[in-house]
Design a protein around this motif. Structure first.
Motif, PDB file in Angstrom:
ATOM      1  N   ALA A   1      56.320   8.237  -8.546  1.00  0.00           N
ATOM      2  CA  ALA A   1      56.018   8.406  -7.125  1.00  0.00           C
ATOM      3  C   ALA A   1      55.934   9.892  -6.792  1.00  0.00           C
ATOM      4  N   LYS A   2      55.254  10.185  -5.694  1.00  0.00           N
ATOM      5  CA  LYS A   2      55.191  11.562  -5.196  1.00  0.00           C
ATOM      6  C   LYS A   2      56.057  11.678  -3.952  1.00  0.00           C
ATOM      7  N   VAL A   3      56.857  12.722  -3.883  1.00  0.00           N
ATOM      8  CA  VAL A   3      57.736  12.950  -2.739  1.00  0.00           C
ATOM      9  C   VAL A   3      56.914  13.555  -1.605  1.00  0.00           C
ATOM     10  N   LEU A   4      56.788  12.833  -0.504  1.00  0.00           N
ATOM     11  CA  LEU A   4      56.016  13.322   0.643  1.00  0.00           C
ATOM     12  C   LEU A   4      56.879  14.114   1.611  1.00  0.00           C
ATOM     13  N   THR A   5      58.000  13.528   2.033  1.00  0.00           N
ATOM     14  CA  THR A   5      58.891  14.217   2.961  1.00  0.00           C
ATOM     15  C   THR A   5      60.344  13.908   2.612  1.00  0.00           C
ATOM     16  N   ILE A   6      61.227  14.813   3.008  1.00  0.00           N
ATOM     17  CA  ILE A   6      62.669  14.597   2.906  1.00  0.00           C
ATOM     18  C   ILE A   6      63.263  14.994   4.250  1.00  0.00           C
ATOM     19  N   LYS A   7      63.811  14.024   4.967  1.00  0.00           N
ATOM     20  CA  LYS A   7      64.302  14.280   6.318  1.00  0.00           C
ATOM     21  C   LYS A   7      65.690  13.683   6.515  1.00  0.00           C
ATOM     22  N   SER A   8      66.337  14.129   7.595  1.00  0.00           N
ATOM     23  CA  SER A   8      67.586  13.498   8.012  1.00  0.00           C
ATOM     24  C   SER A   8      67.243  12.133   8.607  1.00  0.00           C
ATOM     25  N   PHE A   9      68.257  11.278   8.739  1.00  0.00           N
ATOM     26  CA  PHE A   9      68.015   9.928   9.238  1.00  0.00           C
ATOM     27  C   PHE A   9      67.350   9.931  10.616  1.00  0.00           C
ATOM     28  N   ASP A  10      67.716  10.902  11.463  1.00  0.00           N
ATOM     29  CA  ASP A  10      67.123  10.951  12.807  1.00  0.00           C
ATOM     30  C   ASP A  10      65.835  11.780  12.837  1.00  0.00           C
ATOM     31  N   ALA A  11      65.392  12.226  11.654  1.00  0.00           N
ATOM     32  CA  ALA A  11      64.123  12.967  11.501  1.00  0.00           C
ATOM     33  C   ALA A  11      64.114  14.313  12.215  1.00  0.00           C
ATOM     34  N   THR A  12      65.279  14.848  12.556  1.00  0.00           N
ATOM     35  CA  THR A  12      65.323  16.143  13.252  1.00  0.00           C
ATOM     36  C   THR A  12      65.397  17.315  12.277  1.00  0.00           C
ATOM     37  N   GLU A  13      65.748  17.031  11.013  1.00  0.00           N
ATOM     38  CA  GLU A  13      65.832  18.084  10.009  1.00  0.00           C
ATOM     39  C   GLU A  13      64.982  17.721   8.802  1.00  0.00           C
ATOM     40  N   GLU A  14      64.402  18.748   8.173  1.00  0.00           N
ATOM     41  CA  GLU A  14      63.624  18.556   6.955  1.00  0.00           C
ATOM     42  C   GLU A  14      64.261  19.353   5.824  1.00  0.00           C
ATOM     43  N   PHE A  15      64.106  18.831   4.603  1.00  0.00           N
ATOM     44  CA  PHE A  15      64.721  19.460   3.437  1.00  0.00           C
ATOM     45  C   PHE A  15      63.699  19.545   2.308  1.00  0.00           C
ATOM     46  N   ASP A  16      63.992  20.407   1.349  1.00  0.00           N
ATOM     47  CA  ASP A  16      63.120  20.556   0.174  1.00  0.00           C
ATOM     48  C   ASP A  16      63.580  19.713  -1.002  1.00  0.00           C
ATOM     49  N   GLU A  17      64.875  19.331  -1.014  1.00  0.00           N
ATOM     50  CA  GLU A  17      65.410  18.585  -2.150  1.00  0.00           C
ATOM     51  C   GLU A  17      66.347  17.481  -1.672  1.00  0.00           C
ATOM     52  N   ALA A  18      66.481  16.463  -2.519  1.00  0.00           N
ATOM     53  CA  ALA A  18      67.455  15.393  -2.285  1.00  0.00           C
ATOM     54  C   ALA A  18      67.870  14.835  -3.635  1.00  0.00           C
ATOM     55  N   TRP A  19      69.142  14.436  -3.731  1.00  0.00           N
ATOM     56  CA  TRP A  19      69.681  13.940  -4.986  1.00  0.00           C
ATOM     57  C   TRP A  19      69.944  12.438  -4.916  1.00  0.00           C
ATOM     58  N   SER A  20      69.669  11.789  -6.007  1.00  0.00           N
ATOM     59  CA  SER A  20      69.856  10.345  -6.097  1.00  0.00           C
ATOM     60  C   SER A  20      71.317   9.968  -5.876  1.00  0.00           C
ATOM     61  N   LEU A  21      71.534   8.821  -5.223  1.00  0.00           N
ATOM     62  CA  LEU A  21      72.896   8.318  -5.027  1.00  0.00           C
ATOM     63  C   LEU A  21      73.496   7.793  -6.323  1.00  0.00           C
ATOM     64  N   VAL A  22      72.644   7.421  -7.276  1.00  0.00           N
ATOM     65  CA  VAL A  22      73.110   6.794  -8.518  1.00  0.00           C
ATOM     66  C   VAL A  22      73.179   7.799  -9.666  1.00  0.00           C
ATOM     67  N   ASP A  23      72.137   8.610  -9.810  1.00  0.00           N
ATOM     68  CA  ASP A  23      72.070   9.578 -10.900  1.00  0.00           C
ATOM     69  C   ASP A  23      72.045  10.980 -10.303  1.00  0.00           C
ATOM     70  N   GLU A  24      73.152  11.691 -10.410  1.00  0.00           N
ATOM     71  CA  GLU A  24      73.268  13.009  -9.784  1.00  0.00           C
ATOM     72  C   GLU A  24      72.307  14.034 -10.382  1.00  0.00           C
ATOM     73  N   ASN A  25      71.737  13.730 -11.534  1.00  0.00           N
ATOM     74  CA  ASN A  25      70.804  14.651 -12.173  1.00  0.00           C
ATOM     75  C   ASN A  25      69.350  14.370 -11.803  1.00  0.00           C
ATOM     76  N   PHE A  26      69.133  13.293 -11.046  1.00  0.00           N
ATOM     77  CA  PHE A  26      67.770  12.938 -10.648  1.00  0.00           C
ATOM     78  C   PHE A  26      67.512  13.534  -9.269  1.00  0.00           C
ATOM     79  N   VAL A  27      66.589  14.508  -9.218  1.00  0.00           N
ATOM     80  CA  VAL A  27      66.332  15.256  -7.983  1.00  0.00           C
ATOM     81  C   VAL A  27      64.927  14.962  -7.468  1.00  0.00           C
ATOM     82  N   TYR A  28      64.836  14.733  -6.167  1.00  0.00           N
ATOM     83  CA  TYR A  28      63.546  14.564  -5.503  1.00  0.00           C
ATOM     84  C   TYR A  28      63.213  15.875  -4.786  1.00  0.00           C
TER      85      TYR A  28
END
Length: 233
Positions: free
Chosen positions: A171-198
């Motif tokens: 998959a391609k990462v389109l956006t990474i936002k907070s739940f309320d969509a008020t903040e945007e981020f460049d990275e996010a880490w998987s809840l299951v595999d801490e080494n898997f980064v989006y």
């Protein structure tokens, strides 16, 4: 959990009045032969079936919600309109079963034999809940309550079992936002595999993707079809 004996069960079935719904929940059934039996409209919730043969039995309108039937033979069983919510049917032979109108939400079908199984438009949670072809959007929850929006391309492998969660191999990462969509981020880490980064704008891929759709907790990029389901995970 009390063990139900064959003689007691036969007596209960013989004394049944018309369409009376029988309550046989939270019981253990061990080494019984139910072949061809009329077991319709019976509440078997949370019961355990060990080495039981159901071949050709009629469980129409019955409930096996959260029951355990792992390894039992279910060839040709009628589950028409049955509540199969959360039933464990690992390694069951379900050849020729009729699940028309049945609810299979969260049912476990790992290694089950599903040859010639019969379903209809009223069967719930047996068909894949994500489109089998074409590009789609997916959502996943990551560490620190970050919500990732994914583009799953047309050539991506994708599966779902009997719940809203889906899996894909890339998959391609389109956006990474907070739940309320008020903040945007460049990275996010998987809840299951801490080494898997989006990372925003980048592709992610799982090389050892498990293509067996009936395995839910296995390798793949897990996603949901809408953001509310992803947030609720």
């Amino acid at each position: 959990m009390r063990r139900m004996e064959s003689e007691e069960l036969e007596k209960i079935l013989a004394e049944r009045q018309g369409e009376e719904r029988l309550n046989l929940s939270d019981l253990e059934f061990r080494e019984m032969d139910f072949r061809g039996k009329d077991l319709h409209n019976i509440d078997f919730r949370v019961s355990m079936f060990i080495d039981v043969v159901f071949d050709g039995a009629d469980l129409s309108g019955s409930s096996i919600e959260n029951a355990r039937l792992d390894g039992c033979s279910l060839r040709g069983v009628k589950f028409i309109g049955a509540n199969m919510w959360g039933a464990c049917m690992r390694e069951c032979d379900m050849t020729g079963c009729d699940i028309s109108g049945a609810n299979l939400y969260s049912a476990v079908l790992e290694h089950a034999i599903l040859t010639d199984i019969i379903s209809d438009e009223n069967t719930q949670w047996f068909r894949m809940c994500c489109p089998e072809t074409g590009p789609i959007l997916g959502y996943k929850k990551c560490v620190n309550d970050r919500l990732v929006q994914l583009l799953i391309p047309a050539d991506a492998k994708r599966t779902s079992a009997t719940m809203p969660s889906c899996r894909c191999n890339k998959a391609k990462v389109l956006t990474i936002k907070s739940f309320d969509a008020t903040e945007e981020f460049d990275e996010a880490w998987s809840l299951v595999d801490e080494n898997f980064v989006y990372r925003k704008g980048q592709w992610v891929e799982v090389k050892d993707f498990n293509e067996d759709r009936w395995f839910d907790s296995t390798t793949g990029i897990h996603f949901w079809m809408n953001r509310d389901e992803a947030i609720a995970y």
